[in-house]
Design a protein around this motif. Sequence first.
Motif, short mmCIF file in Angstrom:
data_model
loop_
_atom_site.label_atom_id
_atom_site.label_comp_id
_atom_site.label_asym_id
_atom_site.label_seq_id
_atom_site.Cartn_x
_atom_site.Cartn_y
_atom_site.Cartn_z
N ASN A 14 -16.44 -9.27 8.71
CA ASN A 14 -17.15 -8.34 7.65
C ASN A 14 -15.97 -7.73 6.98
O ASN A 14 -15.88 -7.62 5.75
CB ASN A 14 -18.15 -7.57 7.70
N LEU A 15 -15.08 -7.16 7.70
CA LEU A 15 -13.90 -6.33 7.32
C LEU A 15 -12.94 -7.23 6.70
O LEU A 15 -12.51 -6.85 5.60
CB LEU A 15 -13.34 -5.50 8.53
N VAL A 16 -12.73 -8.21 7.24
CA VAL A 16 -11.57 -9.12 6.74
C VAL A 16 -11.98 -9.61 5.25
O VAL A 16 -11.37 -9.80 4.32
CB VAL A 16 -11.50 -10.35 7.87
N ALA A 17 -13.47 -9.94 5.32
CA ALA A 17 -13.92 -10.69 4.07
C ALA A 17 -13.88 -9.49 2.88
O ALA A 17 -13.71 -9.86 1.78
CB ALA A 17 -15.47 -11.08 4.51
N SER A 18 -14.31 -8.32 3.39
CA SER A 18 -14.24 -7.41 2.20
C SER A 18 -12.94 -7.10 1.62
O SER A 18 -12.97 -6.06 0.56
CB SER A 18 -14.86 -6.13 2.94
N ARG A 19 -11.86 -7.52 2.21
CA ARG A 19 -10.60 -7.02 1.68
C ARG A 19 -10.12 -7.70 0.06
O ARG A 19 -9.49 -7.09 -0.63
CB ARG A 19 -9.40 -7.72 2.38
N VAL A 20 -11.12 -8.59 -0.30
CA VAL A 20 -11.05 -8.92 -1.70
C VAL A 20 -11.37 -7.81 -2.51
O VAL A 20 -10.90 -7.89 -3.68
CB VAL A 20 -12.01 -10.23 -1.74
N GLU A 21 -12.07 -6.81 -2.26
CA GLU A 21 -12.80 -5.72 -2.94
C GLU A 21 -11.17 -4.73 -3.14
O GLU A 21 -11.51 -4.07 -3.98
CB GLU A 21 -13.72 -5.16 -2.15
N ARG A 22 -10.29 -5.10 -2.57
CA ARG A 22 -9.00 -4.17 -2.61
C ARG A 22 -8.48 -4.65 -3.96
O ARG A 22 -7.81 -3.98 -4.64
CB ARG A 22 -7.97 -4.30 -1.53
N LYS A 23 -8.74 -5.75 -4.52
CA LYS A 23 -7.78 -6.46 -5.61
C LYS A 23 -8.29 -5.82 -7.12
O LYS A 23 -9.64 -5.98 -7.29
CB LYS A 23 -8.14 -7.89 -5.54
N THR A 24 -7.30 -5.57 -7.81
CA THR A 24 -7.49 -4.94 -9.06
C THR A 24 -7.56 -5.95 -10.09
O THR A 24 -7.11 -7.32 -9.97
CB THR A 24 -6.53 -4.12 -9.43
N ALA A 25 -8.12 -5.78 -11.37
CA ALA A 25 -8.23 -6.95 -12.42
C ALA A 25 -6.55 -7.50 -12.77
O ALA A 25 -6.33 -8.50 -13.18
CB ALA A 25 -8.74 -6.19 -13.74
N LYS A 26 -5.62 -6.60 -12.26
CA LYS A 26 -4.19 -7.02 -12.60
C LYS A 26 -3.67 -7.87 -11.45
O LYS A 26 -2.27 -8.23 -11.49
CB LYS A 26 -3.38 -5.56 -12.88
N GLY A 27 -4.45 -7.89 -10.48
CA GLY A 27 -3.75 -8.83 -9.37
C GLY A 27 -3.21 -8.19 -8.24
O GLY A 27 -2.61 -8.58 -7.33
N THR A 28 -3.12 -6.82 -8.32
CA THR A 28 -2.54 -5.80 -7.30
C THR A 28 -3.78 -5.68 -6.20
O THR A 28 -4.72 -5.61 -6.56
CB THR A 28 -2.05 -4.48 -8.01
N PHE A 29 -3.29 -4.91 -5.23
CA PHE A 29 -4.34 -4.52 -4.22
C PHE A 29 -3.95 -2.92 -3.60
O PHE A 29 -2.94 -2.57 -3.93
CB PHE A 29 -4.08 -5.45 -2.98
N VAL A 30 -5.21 -2.30 -3.20
CA VAL A 30 -4.94 -0.94 -3.12
C VAL A 30 -5.15 -0.51 -1.74
O VAL A 30 -6.17 -1.18 -1.17
CB VAL A 30 -5.92 -0.36 -4.23
N GLU A 31 -4.44 0.60 -1.21
CA GLU A 31 -4.82 1.35 0.01
C GLU A 31 -4.83 2.57 -0.37
O GLU A 31 -3.97 3.09 -0.71
CB GLU A 31 -4.00 0.67 0.93
N PRO A 32 -6.17 3.22 0.04
CA PRO A 32 -6.30 4.77 -0.29
C PRO A 32 -5.82 5.61 0.73
O PRO A 32 -6.28 5.38 2.08
CB PRO A 32 -7.73 4.99 -0.67
#
Length: 281
Positions: free
Chosen positions: A240-258
């Motif tokens: 589930n953690l791995v699957a949720s990584r798609v939620e990191r993706k922005t509309a511009k195609g970048t990915f975020v880590e807070p």
Amino acid sequence: MDFTYCNTDTKEVTKDINLLFPDFGKDEVLAVMSPHDDDAIIGAGYAMLAAQKAGADVYVVIFCRGDAGYSTVEEKETIEAVRCKETFDCYARLGIPADHILRMNYPDFSAIGNWGWEKADGKPGDMPTILRFLREKKVTRVMIPNHYHEHIDHVATYLMSSYDVPQAGDMALVDHGTPHAVRSTLQYSVWADFDPEDAMVNGRPSCLRANRILAVSADVEEKIDDAIAAYVSQEQIIKNLVASRVERKTAKGTFVEPYIAFDCRPKINLKPYIDWVEKMV
């Protein structure tokens, strides 16, 4: 690989790693405190790659053995050895060698019992080992896991790390290594949102709890995904953690880590109290 650093308080956006690690210089050493072997890669993978690209040496400190990480009864007796091999494979994919991985070997769900210099039974707690490690490796930056509504071992690792780190630079216990101060500390999340305290104190919306964000190009996320894939034994547990990584993706195609940048030993500001007394007394 592209990295963009953001400060949610000042709204600064930059390509300069100093926003994440202030006064970043030569001989930087980043240590990521990981409750379990896969937590560092899942929650702080982008930061590790960013630090490496900027010239830092990266270490991973794993607090728990991974003995609870079996999905079938048949795996119970071998899971620790399997996960150990998977860990070396995982971090090697990021360019982190086996000798840069320190294992504390505490039982899963029981790390908290090792907090401090000495345990109740008189045996050493976590602090002697962590203190020597921080001093001998001359660690300059530390990343600590989120303690807020995640996992008992994440709470334990947060407590041990956030109280051990300031001691590294103190002129005390000098027989346990030459004092060497850690310059800055970040808190990372594996799956749960952060404590809202920092947002409330600094006037941010409660939904924006991190004060730092690292936005990365898709190839960075691909590299982290490949490293996580080394944990074959954990596939069912972290799916589930791995699957949720798609939620990191922005509309511009970048990915975020807070993250939350925080001071492990904040000094009290007496001015508000002085101002109050001067007005009222």
